[in-house]
Enzyme design. Structure first.
Site, mmCIF file in Angstrom:
data_model
loop_
_atom_site.group_PDB
_atom_site.id
_atom_site.type_symbol
_atom_site.label_atom_id
_atom_site.label_comp_id
_atom_site.label_asym_id
_atom_site.label_seq_id
_atom_site.Cartn_x
_atom_site.Cartn_y
_atom_site.Cartn_z
ATOM 1 N N SER A 22 0.847 -1.192 0.000
ATOM 2 C CA SER A 22 0.000 0.000 0.000
ATOM 3 C C SER A 22 0.876 1.234 0.000
ATOM 4 O O SER A 22 1.978 1.225 0.564
ATOM 5 C CB SER A 22 -0.905 0.021 1.235
ATOM 6 N N TYR A 75 -1.737 -0.485 10.999
ATOM 7 C CA TYR A 75 -1.925 -0.879 9.605
ATOM 8 C C TYR A 75 -0.812 -0.316 8.723
ATOM 9 O O TYR A 75 -0.201 -1.053 7.940
ATOM 10 C CB TYR A 75 -3.280 -0.398 9.093
#
Length: 260
Positions: free
Chosen positions: A137, A150
């Protein structure tokens, strides 16, 4: 002798990017073993309709037992592509989060992913062929205020993918890291982030994101950021002080920052 179709293993295939990656595999001649922590009947039916042979594993890939269940389903078969997409997020301030939830994010995004990769990657190296796609990501490029765990796990995956790619150079095995931005999936609902600016904002189509990643994997590229806006954000993150990035992320992810 009839040529066997190549086999792809796709995790996190029940919805979102993983669902679309599995679909692309089927459309491009792969048979599939798909895994997720949620029911897979709908995905299985869709893939069979595309002509693929499909086997499913519903289990928690944050656990060794869950990954072992998937490995048992693979058995001794050659895996031609591993698309390690399973993962989830967690919103709110770190100290306000339940530690069991924190641990589950880490074990899903990192521990379970690299355990599966360790097992199947060795087989690929031994057979001197294979493709690996990791869903990282652009979140891994910046400190994730109110999403700290995260973003930290994605920083690990982004970095790990480049290291593994270098270790496997000239082996016949390629490693590709897909780095999407905010994508229109169940991610923000599961992460309890619907009351944030990023949770309510415009997001990319998971089918488009998956296509970007799948095509990069098939070309053997090292990494791919989906979308012009995300490419600009990734480039800016490389030259912006970390403290500034953390403040920018707060504006996007702090609870109560949605504009509704």
């Amino acid at each position: 002798m009839v040529d066997l179709r190549p086999l792809a293993v796709v995790t996190g295939a029940s919805s979102g990017i993983g669902y679309e990656l599995a679909k692309l595999c089927a459309q491009n001649g792969f048979d599939l073993i798909i895994a997720a922590d949620r029911p897979l009947a709908e995905t299985e039916q869709m893939l069979r309709g595309l002509g693929a042979s499909v086997e499913t594993v519903q289990g928690d890939l944050a656990t060794t037992d869950g990954v072992d269940q998937l490995l048992a389903k693979v058995g001794g078969r050659r895996v031609d592509a591993l698309l390690a997409n399973a993962g989830h997020g967690l919103g709110h301030a770190f100290l306000d989060q339940d530690f069991a939830a924190i641990r589950h994010v880490i074990d899903t995004n990192v521990t379970g992913t690299i355990y599966l990769l360790h097992q199947l990657g060795r087989r690929m190296r031994d057979q001197e062929r294979g493709r690996i796609l990791l869903t990282g990501s652009i979140a891994g490029l910046m400190p994730g205020s109110f999403q700290a765990v995260y973003n930290g796990t994605k920083a690990f995956i982004d970095s790990f993918s480049f290291a593994l790619r270098d270790e496997l150079k000239d082996s016949g095995v390629t490693v590709t890291c897909l780095m999407p931005g905010a994508t229109d999936t169940e991610f923000f609902e599961r992460a309890d982030m619907l009351d944030t600016k990023i949770g309510q904002g415009k997001k990319d189509d998971p089918a488009d994101v998956a296509k970007t990643g799948f095509e990069a994997m098939m070309r053997g590229e090292g990494d791919i950021v989906h979308g012009l806006k995300n490419k600009m954000q990734a480039a800016a993150a490389a030259v912006t002080p970390q403290s500034v990035l953390a403040g920018q992320h707060r504006k996007m992810a702090e609870p109560g920052t949605d504009e509704t």
